[in-house]
Design a protein around this motif. Structure first.
Motif, mmCIF file in Angstrom:
data_model
loop_
_atom_site.group_PDB
_atom_site.id
_atom_site.type_symbol
_atom_site.label_atom_id
_atom_site.label_comp_id
_atom_site.label_asym_id
_atom_site.label_seq_id
_atom_site.Cartn_x
_atom_site.Cartn_y
_atom_site.Cartn_z
ATOM 1 N N VAL A 120 0.813 -1.228 0.000
ATOM 2 C CA VAL A 120 0.000 0.000 0.000
ATOM 3 C C VAL A 120 0.841 1.270 0.000
ATOM 4 N N MET A 121 2.169 1.176 0.063
ATOM 5 C CA MET A 121 2.964 2.371 0.299
ATOM 6 C C MET A 121 2.824 3.415 -0.811
ATOM 7 N N ARG A 122 2.462 3.009 -2.020
ATOM 8 C CA ARG A 122 2.312 3.971 -3.101
ATOM 9 C C ARG A 122 0.914 4.594 -3.145
ATOM 10 N N ARG A 123 0.026 4.156 -2.241
ATOM 11 C CA ARG A 123 -1.306 4.757 -2.176
ATOM 12 C C ARG A 123 -1.779 4.946 -0.744
ATOM 13 N N GLN A 124 -0.850 4.991 0.207
ATOM 14 C CA GLN A 124 -1.226 5.178 1.605
ATOM 15 C C GLN A 124 -1.756 6.588 1.845
ATOM 16 N N ARG A 125 -2.550 6.749 2.910
ATOM 17 C CA ARG A 125 -3.083 8.054 3.283
ATOM 18 C C ARG A 125 -2.814 8.315 4.763
ATOM 19 N N LEU A 126 -1.661 7.850 5.243
ATOM 20 C CA LEU A 126 -1.334 8.002 6.665
ATOM 21 C C LEU A 126 -0.464 9.228 6.909
ATOM 22 N N VAL A 127 0.531 9.489 6.028
ATOM 23 C CA VAL A 127 1.456 10.598 6.243
ATOM 24 C C VAL A 127 1.644 11.383 4.945
ATOM 25 N N ASN A 128 2.062 12.655 5.104
ATOM 26 C CA ASN A 128 2.328 13.525 3.959
ATOM 27 C C ASN A 128 3.803 13.783 3.722
ATOM 28 N N LEU A 129 4.632 13.694 4.764
ATOM 29 C CA LEU A 129 6.068 13.902 4.582
ATOM 30 C C LEU A 129 6.833 13.255 5.721
ATOM 31 N N PHE A 130 8.156 13.103 5.508
ATOM 32 C CA PHE A 130 9.056 12.488 6.483
ATOM 33 C C PHE A 130 9.993 13.549 7.058
ATOM 34 N N VAL A 131 10.284 13.420 8.363
ATOM 35 C CA VAL A 131 11.268 14.287 9.013
ATOM 36 C C VAL A 131 12.163 13.428 9.896
ATOM 37 N N SER A 132 13.478 13.640 9.785
ATOM 38 C CA SER A 132 14.452 12.949 10.639
ATOM 39 C C SER A 132 15.414 13.985 11.195
ATOM 40 N N ASN A 133 15.619 13.956 12.516
ATOM 41 C CA ASN A 133 16.485 14.937 13.181
ATOM 42 C C ASN A 133 17.524 14.180 13.999
ATOM 43 N N LEU A 134 18.803 14.365 13.678
ATOM 44 C CA LEU A 134 19.890 13.679 14.372
ATOM 45 C C LEU A 134 20.785 14.675 15.089
ATOM 46 N N VAL A 135 21.236 14.281 16.271
ATOM 47 C CA VAL A 135 22.218 15.071 17.004
ATOM 48 C C VAL A 135 23.600 14.630 16.538
ATOM 49 N N GLY A 136 24.318 15.537 15.877
ATOM 50 C CA GLY A 136 25.632 15.216 15.355
ATOM 51 C C GLY A 136 26.748 15.660 16.270
ATOM 52 N N PRO A 137 27.986 15.582 15.819
ATOM 53 C CA PRO A 137 29.140 15.940 16.646
ATOM 54 C C PRO A 137 29.087 17.421 17.049
ATOM 55 N N PRO A 138 29.323 17.727 18.334
ATOM 56 C CA PRO A 138 29.264 19.131 18.778
ATOM 57 C C PRO A 138 30.534 19.914 18.498
ATOM 58 N N VAL A 139 31.619 19.222 18.138
ATOM 59 C CA VAL A 139 32.904 19.886 17.898
ATOM 60 C C VAL A 139 33.356 19.593 16.477
ATOM 61 N N PRO A 140 34.235 20.441 15.916
ATOM 62 C CA PRO A 140 34.725 20.184 14.555
ATOM 63 C C PRO A 140 35.488 18.869 14.475
#
Length: 459
Positions: A367-387
């Motif tokens: 069903v993934m090509r005709r689903q009606r559950l979500v409109n977009l994806f968001v992913s948020n990752l905490v990366g390295p705090p220093v260079p």
């Protein structure tokens, strides 16, 4: 990750599901774009030190065995795919170069990354690639890292990539890890026996877990999650929903992490809430440009939520999802941020939704090509705090490149790095040819929030 009752490292049901999705024509790899100071990577004549870079990556890959392993799909009855050493590992296949066409600006870079990221990874080899992109107009070198989702989720991918990096420009004395001798592929008999032990142990665990109180808690949780899905109802149809094709568009937005944190704290929100509110503003601009002005429109966002403990950096996937309603009607961004923060605080009180068993995964693929559950994806990752540094070259920027699939034609990947919040917008090139409108709306929303008075919500 290998289950405790298995001799071999096998794919989890979630990862098997990822392969099944890919078998239906949807590439299931993730990617990152990294920009580094190009000077240390070139010789006196300005040529890329490719041999030295490959030697560096090959040596560091010994610290992350998964980078030298491939998937072996056993015969029927021998269980899920298993990770095995690649006896023909060749670093030159995994570390490649591409010169950007003129003028070598950011738009050219993003078009090239989108093109290179289209093909599926070769399952007969370790499932990753590192592209070195040269001839940039600012003398930097860009790197596109592609990694299959079955190798790692976002957090584990950062850990794997970290094996190639350093915290100082001067390379440390390299350890003398020998080139590992590849272990032979397990025999069919060994895999069948292992699979029987694995299934028997799993059955015993399920039997031990069938306690009335625990079963009641699991049942109550499932009922709450089903009620939550029913409460959301169908996601509305919008122009960027539709069958996703093979071509992509990318756009980047850069923010100051300290400023975004200040805004989030002032409104009783999180950094992720600020991102969602800014995404809503960008989507509003896009919809208005397409002639859609519904003041009550609420979209549904699938937000990736890690299921890992704080010290879990193992390969594989430990991720669930939160379904967040996102109002995209008129009004100040600050009011939208407060509304988003209130909703995400409520959702965080419950465990994230997780993919179900084999039948549900097969249904999802169908069903993934005709689903009606979500409109977009968001992913948020905490990366390295220093260079960080790659082969002695300072990393200037890092972005995670998200995915679009099924009929969800727009995704947002967020990664913090060294005091910056870096946002990548990815879209199906046909469904969203005007992706820059979303990026401009996102940046304008962050600017508005920085200037807005506090409307604090205390969860």
């Amino acid at each position: 990750m290998a289950e405790e009752w298995s001799r071999f490292e096998r794919l989890s049901p979630l990862d098997v599901g990822n392969l099944r999705v890919e078998d239906h024509g949807v590439p299931m790899h993730v990617a990152a774009l990294v920009v580094v100071d190009g000077t240390p990577l070139r010789d006196a004549a300005g040529r890329l030190r490719l041999a030295e870079i490959r030697e560096h990556v090959e040596r560091r890959a010994r610290r992350a065995p998964r980078l030298r392993q491939r998937l072996h799909r056993p015969s029927p009855g021998a269980g899920p795919p298993v990770w095995v050493d690649d006896s023909r590992f060749d670093i030159s296949y995994h570390v490649r170069t591409r010169a950007l066409p003129a003028p070598g600006d950011e738009a050219t870079l993003l078009r090239t990354c989108a093109e290179l990221d289209e093909p599926r990874l070769d399952r007969s080899r370790p499932l990753w690639e590192l592209w070195l992109l040269t001839d940039r107009d600012d003398e930097t070198v860009a790197m596109l890292l592609r990694l299959h989702h079955v190798v790692a989720d976002g957090i584990a991918a950062l850990e794997l990539f970290g094996a190639l990096l350093d915290t100082a420009a001067v390379l440390p004395d390299e350890d003398t890890l020998p080139v590992p001798a590849p272990a032979p592929v397990p025999s069919v008999r060994a895999l069948v026996r292992d699979n029987l032990r694995r299934r028997s142990a799993a059955a015993r665990r399920r039997i031990r877990a069938v306690r009335p109180a625990a079963a009641a808690r699991r049942g109550a949780l499932r009922m709450r999650q089903l009620r939550e899905l029913a409460r959301h109802g169908k996601a509305p149809r919008v122009p960027f929903d539709g069958p996703v094709g093979p071509h992509r568009r990318l756009s980047l937005v850069r923010c100051d992490l300290a400023e975004v944190r200040r805004v989030a704290h002032a409104h009783g929100a999180t950094v992720n809430d600020v991102v969602l509110a800014a995404v809503a503003a960008g989507l509003r601009r896009l919809l208005e440009a397409r002639g859609i002005h519904d003041p009550d429109l609420i979209l549904t966002v699938s937000v990736a939520a890690s299921l890992r403990t704080t010290d879990d950096r193992s390969p594989g996937n430990r991720v669930g999802i939160l379904l967040v309603p996102l109002p995209v009607g008129p009004g100040p961004v600050a009011a939208r941020l407060v509304a988003v923060a209130r909703e995400t605080a409520r959702l965080r009180r419950e465990p994230p939704l997780q993919p179900g068993g084999r039948l549900l995964q097969r249904w999802t693929v169908w069903v993934m090509r005709r689903q009606r559950l979500v409109n977009l994806f968001v992913s948020n990752l905490v990366g390295p705090p220093v260079p960080l540094y790659f082969a002695g070259a300072r990393i200037l920027e890092m972005f995670q490149i998200g995915v679009v699939q099924g009929n969800v034609g727009l995704g947002v990947g967020v990664l913090s790095y060294a005091g910056r919040l870096n946002i990548d917008l990815i879209a199906d090139a046909v469904l969203v040819p005007d992706l820059e409108i979303v990026a401009a709306g996102f940046a304008a929303a962050v600017d508005e929030l920085c200037a807005a008075p506090s409307a604090r919500f205390d969860p």
